[in-house]
Design an enzyme around this catalytic site. Sequence first.
Site, PDB file in Angstrom:
ATOM      1  N   HIS A 224       8.633  12.192   3.698  1.00  0.00           N
ATOM      2  CA  HIS A 224       8.375  12.418   5.126  1.00  0.00           C
ATOM      3  C   HIS A 224       8.655  11.167   5.955  1.00  0.00           C
ATOM      4  CE1 HIS A 224       4.073  11.010   4.462  1.00  0.00           C
ATOM      5  NE2 HIS A 224       4.239  10.565   5.693  1.00  0.00           N
TER       6      HIS A 224
ATOM      7  N   ASP B 145       6.572  13.849  -2.629  1.00  0.00           N
ATOM      8  CA  ASP B 145       6.876  13.233  -1.332  1.00  0.00           C
ATOM      9  C   ASP B 145       7.493  11.830  -1.474  1.00  0.00           C
ATOM     10  OD1 ASP B 145       6.944  12.578   1.333  1.00  0.00           O
ATOM     11  OD2 ASP B 145       4.874  13.158   1.753  1.00  0.00           O
TER      12      ASP B 145
ATOM     13  N   SER C 263       1.520   5.596   4.581  1.00  0.00           N
ATOM     14  CA  SER C 263       2.415   6.463   3.841  1.00  0.00           C
ATOM     15  C   SER C 263       3.551   5.662   3.254  1.00  0.00           C
ATOM     16  CB  SER C 263       2.977   7.545   4.744  1.00  0.00           C
ATOM     17  OG  SER C 263       2.103   8.611   4.740  1.00  0.00           O
TER      18      SER C 263
END
Length: 719
Positions: free
Chosen positions: A85, A221, A654
Amino acid sequence: MKQIVAILCAAFLISGSIKAAEGMWIPILLQKYNIEEMQELGFKLTAEDIYSVNQASMKDAVVIFGGGCTGELISNEGLLITNHHCGYGAIQSHSSLENDYLTNGFWAMNRDEELTNPGLKATFLRSMKDVTEEVLEGVTEEMTEKERNSVISKNSKAIKDEAIKDTHFTAVLKPFFHGNQYFLFVNEVFTDVRLVGAPPSAIGKFGGDTDNWMWPRHTGDFSLFRIYANADNEPAEYAEENKPYTPKHHFPISMKGVSEGDFTMVFGYPGSTYEYVPSYHIKMITEEVNPTLIDVRTKKLEIMNRYQGADPAVRIKYAAKNASTSNSWKRWIGEIKGLDKLNAIEKKEEQEVAFQKWADASDNDKYKTVLTEYKGIYEEYSKYYITYSYISEMIRRNGMEGVGLSGYFDGLISEIEKDTVDNEVVLSKKEGIVARYQKFFKDYYMPLDKEETAMLLQMYQENIDAKFLPDVYMLINGKYKGDISKYVDMVFEKSIFMNQNTAEAFVNNFSKKSIKKLHKDPAYILLDSFVELAKSDVVDQYKELRSKIMLLDRTYMAGLMEFENDKVFYPDANFTLRVSYGQVSAYEPKDAVQFKHYTTLEGIIEKDNPDIYDYRVPAKLKELHTTKDFGKYEVNGTVPVCFVATNHTTGGNSGSPVVNANGELIGINFDRAWEGVMSDLMYNPEQCRNISLDVRYVLFLIDKFAGASYLLNEMTIIE
Ligand code: ARG
Ligand code: ASP
């Protein structure tokens, strides 16, 4: 300063209450405040191994990826891993219906196949230091905030200039503890960052927005990039002859996996947290701000989902917009629930009663009125805060998109209106606008935008105090008798900006005469009325109240640190490099439910459902599962996928490396569990969990799924 950060190592030992999980700690202060506790939890290395300016350390393998994520180096040849992402924008920018890397994934099978990404940066921290004294030099208690800020910004500029003089480094200086302390960061920014690999979205975004912010999770991810440098191993713009960057350190990758209770450390760039706000702030967020914004985004998403579901081309165009709209929307919902469950307002109120008692008894007047002042200001502030946020939802944050195109002309106009016009500057400004238009129209779908524009104008009127209605509503409610869709029909029909050809031609032919035409364009009139509103009352008042709150925040923070002077405080996140440490840990999300600390490939197969877009498992992955072709990544007959731990993280973390007691990479951080997303305002060790991708799943995918095992050769894998 010493008083402000009156943090006693001994406090840990005396109280014995190890608050292992909460906190985002400053790398250069680990030796002083944290390392003992980290080692008690199992960490086997030293503070110098994490951060050092004298020797290679972990910090040399961590980067800010792009503008808001973290990434880490996993080879000696510039190979970088971050989240899918986080690489999404780059992956999407190379994707089209013919070459749909979002759907099919992308794997460079050699270095020549890597894809360049203009504008993408990887930023290394080279050194940091406490510069509080220098920044505050000349600041006095008597100064107004304005005077204080001007001294601080002058000092800051001088400090930064000095720090990077005669180097290619960049400098950033940031306040900590709400302006009670300042740190300087010297960075090295690399600008040739190429896409190496990304799994298909059906893996990298598996579970989509349905599973986002949730545990148990099965999202792969991650995406891979490579940093390139010039012949001297220094940053350079993209050039074919650039060479893979050789980092001072890269993370070895552990195949040993994780068990309940294992030490974990997350090293990355948490964006913002609000741990020291008063109860009034939590009230404002849970009772007013979040509900209002949730409402408008629910409607935005309903529209996007409908159009995207109906047309695969629209699905690609709006993929990133939808994901970012949905992401905060869902977090806000979880935040309200989590804060309610924690009784956060009551907890804060109890603390405030105790603080007030202490302040009243103290000789120092400074802290006596801070809470009552907060109370008065928040009553006003919340109205402005909501209006200001709402305007952002209207004209930024995927609001009225096409209408926004009329807002790019300020620079061009001021150039054209000069006494002597520089035609070259004019031309380059025009080219700049046209380039932005081309990028815009690539991901634009007019019918969707038109419906959304009408919805937003309707919602704004219903939700926002009438005194904040921009002028355009006089037109809507006058000439159009309140018929918003009729008005929007007119805007989309008459405006030159809703069509790429007319919009570009308008820019290319732009002259002094065009200014009048621009000002008559209905899209411009609509946008401008919001911009004017935002410039006027709303923003001025908002800024003024905001600055009063910032002053109170600074005072209250200093007060809290004196009040609880045996507690170790960590500063709110501010997108600077931090260490969060904790343990791999299962949890109980609600009564009678127990979650394990890890998920496996079996869960992916369980979720498989060709009828649900978010749960379509790629055939190749199913085949690997059926034939049990797991290679050396097999654990108990399957492959581990994700795990949870107690590290205190937030947006920006992240892509952060998750390392074990030996400093080896065991996971890539990518999310938090639903029950704990209120950790930005209040952490709860029972419920707050960060979610990481198990690095063994990454290796399995690269090797078995993508057939790109050549990439494994450059990694340092500890079996
Ligand atoms: N919740 C994660 C974070 O805040 C992941 C967001 C991206 N994924 C998504 N489905 N929108 O960034
Ligand atoms: N998913 C977030 C990010 O992109 C991380 C988090 O909020 O926990 O940074």
